[in-house]
Design an enzyme around this catalytic site. Structure first.
Site, PDB file in Angstrom:
ATOM      1  N   GLY A  63       0.934  -1.143   0.121  1.00  0.00           N
ATOM      2  CA  GLY A  63      -0.056   0.032   0.139  1.00  0.00           C
ATOM      3  C   GLY A  63       0.733   1.310   0.026  1.00  0.00           C
ATOM      4  CB  SER A 117       0.190   3.876  -4.709  1.00  0.00           C
ATOM      5  OG  SER A 117      -1.310   3.242  -3.869  1.00  0.00           O
ATOM      6  CB  SER A 118      -1.571   7.345  -1.846  1.00  0.00           C
ATOM      7  OG  SER A 118      -2.315   6.354  -0.834  1.00  0.00           O
ATOM      8  N   GLY A 119       0.021   7.930   0.891  1.00  0.00           N
ATOM      9  CA  GLY A 119      -0.105   8.646   2.486  1.00  0.00           C
ATOM     10  C   GLY A 119       0.785   8.150   3.263  1.00  0.00           C
ATOM     11  NE  ARG A 139      -5.900  -1.742  -4.838  1.00  0.00           N
ATOM     12  CZ  ARG A 139      -7.067  -1.617  -3.882  1.00  0.00           C
ATOM     13  NH1 ARG A 139      -8.001  -1.867  -4.209  1.00  0.00           N
ATOM     14  NH2 ARG A 139      -7.120  -0.090  -3.724  1.00  0.00           N
ATOM     15  CG  ASP A 193      -5.731  -6.940  -5.241  1.00  0.00           C
ATOM     16  OD1 ASP A 193      -6.065  -6.776  -3.723  1.00  0.00           O
ATOM     17  OD2 ASP A 193      -6.972  -7.098  -6.292  1.00  0.00           O
ATOM     18  CB  SER A 247      -3.098  -1.952  13.953  1.00  0.00           C
ATOM     19  OG  SER A 247      -4.046  -1.906  14.928  1.00  0.00           O
ATOM     20  CE1 TYR A 259      -9.286   1.007   8.423  1.00  0.00           C
ATOM     21  CE2 TYR A 259      -9.937   1.599  10.618  1.00  0.00           C
ATOM     22  CZ  TYR A 259      -9.111   1.579   9.596  1.00  0.00           C
ATOM     23  OH  TYR A 259      -7.383   2.193   9.897  1.00  0.00           O
ATOM     24  CE  LYS A 268      -5.967  -1.413   9.672  1.00  0.00           C
ATOM     25  NZ  LYS A 268      -4.534  -1.371   8.865  1.00  0.00           N
TER      26      LYS A 268
HETATM   27  P1  NDP Z   1      -4.359   5.869   1.630  1.00  0.00           P
HETATM   28  O1  NDP Z   1      -5.435   5.503   1.227  1.00  0.00           O
HETATM   29  O2  NDP Z   1      -3.178   7.007   1.966  1.00  0.00           O
HETATM   30  O3  NDP Z   1      -2.908   4.337   1.355  1.00  0.00           O
HETATM   31  C1  NDP Z   1      -4.037   3.324   1.532  1.00  0.00           C
HETATM   32  C2  NDP Z   1      -2.795   2.490   0.441  1.00  0.00           C
HETATM   33  O4  NDP Z   1      -2.961   1.061   0.734  1.00  0.00           O
HETATM   34  C3  NDP Z   1      -2.435   2.739  -0.931  1.00  0.00           C
HETATM   35  O5  NDP Z   1      -1.642   3.012  -0.775  1.00  0.00           O
HETATM   36  C4  NDP Z   1      -3.420   1.812  -1.453  1.00  0.00           C
HETATM   37  O6  NDP Z   1      -3.277   1.792  -2.555  1.00  0.00           O
HETATM   38  C5  NDP Z   1      -3.235   0.563  -0.615  1.00  0.00           C
HETATM   39  N1  NDP Z   1      -4.170  -0.183  -0.710  1.00  0.00           N
HETATM   40  C6  NDP Z   1      -5.676  -0.494  -0.505  1.00  0.00           C
HETATM   41  N2  NDP Z   1      -6.200  -1.549  -0.783  1.00  0.00           N
HETATM   42  C7  NDP Z   1      -5.363  -2.691  -0.950  1.00  0.00           C
HETATM   43  C8  NDP Z   1      -5.100  -3.258  -2.319  1.00  0.00           C
HETATM   44  N3  NDP Z   1      -6.151  -4.187  -2.338  1.00  0.00           N
HETATM   45  N4  NDP Z   1      -3.732  -4.489  -2.745  1.00  0.00           N
HETATM   46  C9  NDP Z   1      -2.181  -3.719  -2.315  1.00  0.00           C
HETATM   47  N5  NDP Z   1      -2.749  -1.656  -1.733  1.00  0.00           N
HETATM   48  C10 NDP Z   1      -3.647  -1.867  -1.550  1.00  0.00           C
HETATM   49  O7  NDP Z   1      -4.723   5.802   3.470  1.00  0.00           O
HETATM   50  P2  NDP Z   1      -3.475   5.282   4.689  1.00  0.00           P
HETATM   51  O8  NDP Z   1      -2.107   5.788   4.323  1.00  0.00           O
HETATM   52  O9  NDP Z   1      -4.097   6.339   5.553  1.00  0.00           O
HETATM   53  O10 NDP Z   1      -3.210   4.220   4.707  1.00  0.00           O
HETATM   54  C11 NDP Z   1      -2.597   3.114   5.479  1.00  0.00           C
HETATM   55  C12 NDP Z   1      -2.836   2.385   6.628  1.00  0.00           C
HETATM   56  O11 NDP Z   1      -2.960   3.330   7.521  1.00  0.00           O
HETATM   57  C13 NDP Z   1      -4.231   1.738   6.448  1.00  0.00           C
HETATM   58  O12 NDP Z   1      -3.627   0.470   7.402  1.00  0.00           O
HETATM   59  C14 NDP Z   1      -4.922   2.005   7.762  1.00  0.00           C
HETATM   60  O13 NDP Z   1      -6.161   1.653   7.980  1.00  0.00           O
HETATM   61  C15 NDP Z   1      -3.845   2.727   8.142  1.00  0.00           C
HETATM   62  N6  NDP Z   1      -4.786   4.182   9.043  1.00  0.00           N
HETATM   63  C16 NDP Z   1      -4.946   5.022   8.782  1.00  0.00           C
HETATM   64  C17 NDP Z   1      -5.054   6.390   9.433  1.00  0.00           C
HETATM   65  C18 NDP Z   1      -5.331   7.593   8.702  1.00  0.00           C
HETATM   66  O14 NDP Z   1      -6.540   8.017   9.733  1.00  0.00           O
HETATM   67  N7  NDP Z   1      -5.483   7.734   8.059  1.00  0.00           N
HETATM   68  C19 NDP Z   1      -5.605   5.856  10.795  1.00  0.00           C
HETATM   69  C20 NDP Z   1      -5.344   4.728  11.078  1.00  0.00           C
HETATM   70  C21 NDP Z   1      -5.189   3.338  10.402  1.00  0.00           C
HETATM   71  P3  NDP Z   1      -3.951   1.437  -4.432  1.00  0.00           P
HETATM   72  O15 NDP Z   1      -5.424   1.930  -3.788  1.00  0.00           O
HETATM   73  O16 NDP Z   1      -3.640   1.756  -5.503  1.00  0.00           O
HETATM   74  O17 NDP Z   1      -4.483  -0.687  -3.926  1.00  0.00           O
END
Ligand code: NDP
Length: 269
Positions: free
Chosen positions: A14, A16-18, A39, A64, A143, A157, A161
């Site tokens: 994951g 690709s962002s965040g 993805r 994925d 988490s 969700y 976690k």
């Molecule tokens: P983003 O939406 O920015 O990032 C989520 C990442 O997960 C993306 O890179 C997305 O990539 C990837 N992802 C989702 N589904 C799939 C898949 N099937 N296969 C591979 N990659 C996948 O959110 P965050 O950066 O915030 O999330 C990162 C983690 O932090 C998560 O586990 C989230 O639960 C956790 N978290 C976030 C919080 C927040 O406030 N932001 C708080 C608590 C926990 P793509 O879509 O390109 O596949």
């Protein structure tokens, strides 16, 4: 040699962002080799550029996590190019909010498959690779504080976690003595693309609803780099020490105290 000084090979799911993107960049800053998967492959190039600008070596590949075949293909390709994996950051995650009974069975399943099964598929391959080489290693599980304070309208969700944290803890015990550490990085509100697909009106309503349960009490929110730095602390902790759980929360904004001053000592007695 401590885990700080030797460049390591890491996988970040994951990315690709965040948070995943920031973690990859921070690992690049350590000079590590970083395999990044997601993805949205069009977004992975940006992550790779950040890793390399920071001083690391990047490898991008579609991933994925809900598909065991995709996970296997990703891991084989990553190890072929960067070498055997020493570090896995299980970060991929998503949530579909709403009243439990109104969420379709397939959406509940998608959440379980991404947040729990996805981490399971990647982790089993990473452990097998580390054990086969008798190598030290680190597993990180990203988490949520929803495991500590259950969050209505994000029931599945929080449950995924909680299951993830259970996996992390049980594995830490199962792997005792192998040199493979398993760490939970539990995260509070962070400004990422998480929830970008949610209906803004629903978000507004959810924020008010959660306040009833003492959730999201203030507007503090973190940048993803703050979380990424906590991941780095866990990964660079020297051998002999294991950070079991690191919880990262935003500090409450200063205006909060200005608006509601605490009682002075004389008034408090
Ligand atoms: P983003 O939406 O920015 O990032 C989520 C990442 O997960 C993306 O890179 C997305 O990539 C990837 N992802 C989702 N589904 C799939 C898949 N099937 N296969 C591979 N990659 C996948 O959110 P965050 O950066 O915030 O999330 C990162 C983690 O932090 C998560 O586990 C989230 O639960 C956790 N978290 C976030 C919080 C927040 O406030 N932001 C708080 C608590 C926990 P793509 O879509 O390109 O596949």
């Amino acid at each position: 040699m401590t885990s700080e000084s030797k460049p390591r090979t890491a996988v970040v799911t994951g990315a690709s962002s965040g948070i995943g993107q920031s973690v990859a960049e921070e690992l690049g800053r350590l000079g590590w080799r970083v395999a990044v998967g997601a993805r949205r492959t069009d977004r992975l190039g940006d992550t790779a550029a950040r890793v390399e600008r920071a001083g690391g070596q990047a490898f991008t590949h579609p991933l994925d996590v809900t598909d065991p075949q995709s996970v296997e293909t990703f891991m084989v390709a990553a190890e072929a190019v960067l070498g055997p994996v020493d570090v896995l950051v299980n970060n991929a995650g998503m949530s579909i909010p709403g009243p439990f009974h109104e969420i379709s069975a397939s959406d509940h399943l998608r959440e379980v498959a991404t947040n729990y099964l996805g981490a399971l598929y990647v982790t089993r391959l990473a452990i097998a690779s580390m054990l086969a080489r008798h190598a030290r290693g680190d597993l990180v599980f990203v988490s949520s504080d929803a495991t500590r304070q259950p969050r209505p309208r994000m029931v599945t969700y929080g449950a995924t976690k909680a299951a993830l944290e259970h996996m992390a803890r049980a594995l830490a015990m199962e792997l005792e003595g192998t040199g493979i550490r398993s760490t939970v990085v539990r995260v509070g509100p962070t400004f990422t693309e998480f929830g970008f697909s949610w209906d803004p009106e629903q978000v507004e309503e959810l924020l008010g609803y959660w306040l009833r349960f003492g959730l999201q009490r203030h507007a503090g929110v973190m940048e993803p780099t703050s979380v990424a730095r906590a991941v780095v602390v866990a990964l660079t902790t020297p051998e002999g020490v294991h950070l079991d759980t690191v919880e990262v929360q935003p500090e409450a904004p200063a205006e909060l105290r200005a608006a509601e001053p605490l009682p002075r000592p004389a008034e408090a007695s």
